[in-house]
Design a protein around this motif. Sequence first.
Motif, PDB file in Angstrom:
ATOM      1  N   MET A 123       0.828  -1.211   0.000  1.00  0.00           N
ATOM      2  CA  MET A 123       0.000   0.000   0.000  1.00  0.00           C
ATOM      3  C   MET A 123       0.865   1.264   0.000  1.00  0.00           C
ATOM      4  SD  MET A 123      -3.245  -1.084   2.356  1.00  0.00           S
ATOM      5  CE  MET A 123      -3.852   0.586   2.330  1.00  0.00           C
ATOM      6  N   GLN A 124       1.957   1.248   0.739  1.00  0.00           N
ATOM      7  CA  GLN A 124       2.843   2.410   0.765  1.00  0.00           C
ATOM      8  C   GLN A 124       3.520   2.648  -0.577  1.00  0.00           C
ATOM      9  OE1 GLN A 124       3.297   4.814   3.289  1.00  0.00           O
ATOM     10  NE2 GLN A 124       1.404   3.746   3.826  1.00  0.00           N
ATOM     11  N   MET A 125       3.632   1.596  -1.369  1.00  0.00           N
ATOM     12  CA  MET A 125       4.260   1.702  -2.675  1.00  0.00           C
ATOM     13  C   MET A 125       3.228   1.940  -3.789  1.00  0.00           C
ATOM     14  SD  MET A 125       7.307   1.677  -1.711  1.00  0.00           S
ATOM     15  CE  MET A 125       8.093   1.778  -3.295  1.00  0.00           C
ATOM     16  N   GLY A 126       2.020   2.331  -3.378  1.00  0.00           N
ATOM     17  CA  GLY A 126       1.021   2.773  -4.344  1.00  0.00           C
ATOM     18  C   GLY A 126      -0.028   1.769  -4.751  1.00  0.00           C
ATOM     19  N   ARG A 127       0.020   0.560  -4.188  1.00  0.00           N
ATOM     20  CA  ARG A 127      -1.009  -0.417  -4.527  1.00  0.00           C
ATOM     21  C   ARG A 127      -2.251  -0.140  -3.681  1.00  0.00           C
ATOM     22  NH1 ARG A 127       2.871  -0.570  -7.292  1.00  0.00           N
ATOM     23  NH2 ARG A 127       3.656  -2.354  -8.426  1.00  0.00           N
ATOM     24  N   SER A 128      -3.409  -0.483  -4.224  1.00  0.00           N
ATOM     25  CA  SER A 128      -4.659  -0.290  -3.484  1.00  0.00           C
ATOM     26  C   SER A 128      -4.779  -1.345  -2.388  1.00  0.00           C
ATOM     27  CB  SER A 128      -5.859  -0.391  -4.428  1.00  0.00           C
ATOM     28  OG  SER A 128      -6.023  -1.738  -4.860  1.00  0.00           O
ATOM     29  N   ASP A 129      -5.670  -1.088  -1.449  1.00  0.00           N
ATOM     30  CA  ASP A 129      -5.923  -2.047  -0.381  1.00  0.00           C
ATOM     31  C   ASP A 129      -6.399  -3.374  -0.972  1.00  0.00           C
ATOM     32  OD1 ASP A 129      -6.140  -2.924   2.285  1.00  0.00           O
ATOM     33  OD2 ASP A 129      -8.219  -2.275   2.421  1.00  0.00           O
ATOM     34  N   ASP A 130      -7.276  -3.297  -1.974  1.00  0.00           N
ATOM     35  CA  ASP A 130      -7.777  -4.516  -2.617  1.00  0.00           C
ATOM     36  C   ASP A 130      -6.656  -5.287  -3.305  1.00  0.00           C
ATOM     37  OD1 ASP A 130     -10.365  -4.048  -1.770  1.00  0.00           O
ATOM     38  OD2 ASP A 130     -11.014  -3.145  -3.662  1.00  0.00           O
ATOM     39  N   GLU A 131      -5.764  -4.575  -3.994  1.00  0.00           N
ATOM     40  CA  GLU A 131      -4.666  -5.252  -4.673  1.00  0.00           C
ATOM     41  C   GLU A 131      -3.715  -5.891  -3.662  1.00  0.00           C
ATOM     42  OE1 GLU A 131      -1.153  -4.569  -7.981  1.00  0.00           O
ATOM     43  OE2 GLU A 131      -2.532  -2.926  -7.554  1.00  0.00           O
ATOM     44  N   ALA A 132      -3.437  -5.177  -2.575  1.00  0.00           N
ATOM     45  CA  ALA A 132      -2.583  -5.747  -1.525  1.00  0.00           C
ATOM     46  C   ALA A 132      -3.238  -6.992  -0.936  1.00  0.00           C
ATOM     47  CB  ALA A 132      -2.305  -4.701  -0.442  1.00  0.00           C
ATOM     48  N   ASP A 133      -4.552  -6.933  -0.720  1.00  0.00           N
ATOM     49  CA  ASP A 133      -5.283  -8.108  -0.228  1.00  0.00           C
ATOM     50  C   ASP A 133      -5.128  -9.290  -1.179  1.00  0.00           C
ATOM     51  OD1 ASP A 133      -6.217  -6.797   2.030  1.00  0.00           O
ATOM     52  OD2 ASP A 133      -8.211  -6.389   1.185  1.00  0.00           O
ATOM     53  N   GLU A 134      -5.219  -9.022  -2.481  1.00  0.00           N
ATOM     54  CA  GLU A 134      -5.079 -10.088  -3.480  1.00  0.00           C
ATOM     55  C   GLU A 134      -3.689 -10.721  -3.420  1.00  0.00           C
ATOM     56  OE1 GLU A 134      -6.118  -8.773  -7.425  1.00  0.00           O
ATOM     57  OE2 GLU A 134      -7.983  -7.864  -6.693  1.00  0.00           O
ATOM     58  N   ARG A 135      -2.641  -9.895  -3.290  1.00  0.00           N
ATOM     59  CA  ARG A 135      -1.275 -10.428  -3.216  1.00  0.00           C
ATOM     60  C   ARG A 135      -1.111 -11.295  -1.972  1.00  0.00           C
ATOM     61  NH1 ARG A 135      -1.799  -8.032  -7.338  1.00  0.00           N
ATOM     62  NH2 ARG A 135      -2.514 -10.100  -7.815  1.00  0.00           N
ATOM     63  N   ILE A 136      -1.657 -10.841  -0.857  1.00  0.00           N
ATOM     64  CA  ILE A 136      -1.547 -11.624   0.384  1.00  0.00           C
ATOM     65  C   ILE A 136      -2.341 -12.921   0.239  1.00  0.00           C
ATOM     66  CG2 ILE A 136      -1.968 -11.652   2.870  1.00  0.00           C
ATOM     67  CD1 ILE A 136       0.355  -9.750   1.762  1.00  0.00           C
ATOM     68  N   ALA A 137      -3.485 -12.862  -0.395  1.00  0.00           N
ATOM     69  CA  ALA A 137      -4.285 -14.080  -0.623  1.00  0.00           C
ATOM     70  C   ALA A 137      -3.489 -15.073  -1.471  1.00  0.00           C
ATOM     71  CB  ALA A 137      -5.610 -13.723  -1.294  1.00  0.00           C
ATOM     72  N   GLU A 138      -2.739 -14.572  -2.440  1.00  0.00           N
ATOM     73  CA  GLU A 138      -1.894 -15.452  -3.255  1.00  0.00           C
ATOM     74  C   GLU A 138      -0.825 -16.129  -2.392  1.00  0.00           C
ATOM     75  OE1 GLU A 138      -0.411 -12.913  -6.347  1.00  0.00           O
ATOM     76  OE2 GLU A 138      -2.360 -12.839  -7.357  1.00  0.00           O
ATOM     77  N   LEU A 139      -0.233 -15.353  -1.480  1.00  0.00           N
ATOM     78  CA  LEU A 139       0.770 -15.922  -0.579  1.00  0.00           C
ATOM     79  C   LEU A 139       0.149 -16.987   0.315  1.00  0.00           C
ATOM     80  CD1 LEU A 139       2.706 -12.715   0.532  1.00  0.00           C
ATOM     81  CD2 LEU A 139       3.571 -14.578  -0.899  1.00  0.00           C
ATOM     82  N   ARG A 140      -1.032 -16.710   0.845  1.00  0.00           N
ATOM     83  CA  ARG A 140      -1.706 -17.673   1.710  1.00  0.00           C
ATOM     84  C   ARG A 140      -2.008 -18.965   0.962  1.00  0.00           C
ATOM     85  NH1 ARG A 140      -3.268 -15.611   6.536  1.00  0.00           N
ATOM     86  NH2 ARG A 140      -3.596 -13.369   6.684  1.00  0.00           N
ATOM     87  N   ALA A 141      -2.341 -18.854  -0.317  1.00  0.00           N
ATOM     88  CA  ALA A 141      -2.676 -20.037  -1.110  1.00  0.00           C
ATOM     89  C   ALA A 141      -1.460 -20.956  -1.279  1.00  0.00           C
ATOM     90  CB  ALA A 141      -3.202 -19.611  -2.480  1.00  0.00           C
ATOM     91  N   LEU A 142      -0.267 -20.411  -1.127  1.00  0.00           N
ATOM     92  CA  LEU A 142       0.943 -21.213  -1.253  1.00  0.00           C
ATOM     93  C   LEU A 142       1.241 -22.039   0.004  1.00  0.00           C
ATOM     94  CD1 LEU A 142       3.251 -18.535  -2.939  1.00  0.00           C
ATOM     95  CD2 LEU A 142       2.043 -20.447  -4.050  1.00  0.00           C
ATOM     96  N   GLU A 143       0.554 -21.754   1.085  1.00  0.00           N
ATOM     97  CA  GLU A 143       0.810 -22.457   2.357  1.00  0.00           C
ATOM     98  C   GLU A 143       0.609 -23.936   2.227  1.00  0.00           C
ATOM     99  OE1 GLU A 143      -1.530 -20.767   5.497  1.00  0.00           O
ATOM    100  OE2 GLU A 143      -0.512 -18.878   5.374  1.00  0.00           O
TER     101      GLU A 143
END
Length: 149
Positions: free
Chosen positions: A129-149
């Motif tokens: 978010m600090q680097m300009g991504r939206s909250d929704d986009e940041a959520d999507e990236r984190i969801a991708e990381l969680r899916a790798l668990e």
Amino acid sequence: MLVGHGRVGSVVAYALSQAEIPYVVIEQDRALVERLREEGVHAIFGDATRALVREQAHCATARLLIVTTPDPFQARHIIKKARELRADLPTIVRTHSEQERRFLKAQDVGRVVMGEQEMAYGIAHYALMQMGRSDDEADERIAELRALE
């Protein structure tokens, strides 16, 4: 049913309270249990690995088991005993190691939360978010990381 009301459990309890979701706390610190009771919280003093304590907490009718104790062997035992009573009981458990996370996942524990991993997700989300991504986009990236668990 919330096992433990320390640093982690107290935050979970606060969230449940704010959402007006009833819960029962099982805690081994007698003074803390007394304070919680004075605050109107349904709190039971004892060890959640003990049948009588689980009975007092109405484990048989619980909709969710949340285990926040930092001791992995105690957490395993609590989950095992609760599932002997209710095999379908949804469970969330705290852990501190990747090895324990893998073990619990293999036991089909509903959700395993490793503190350091959740911290990394929070930091990554904020950084995105600090680097300009939206909250929704940041959520999507984190969801991708969680899916790798």
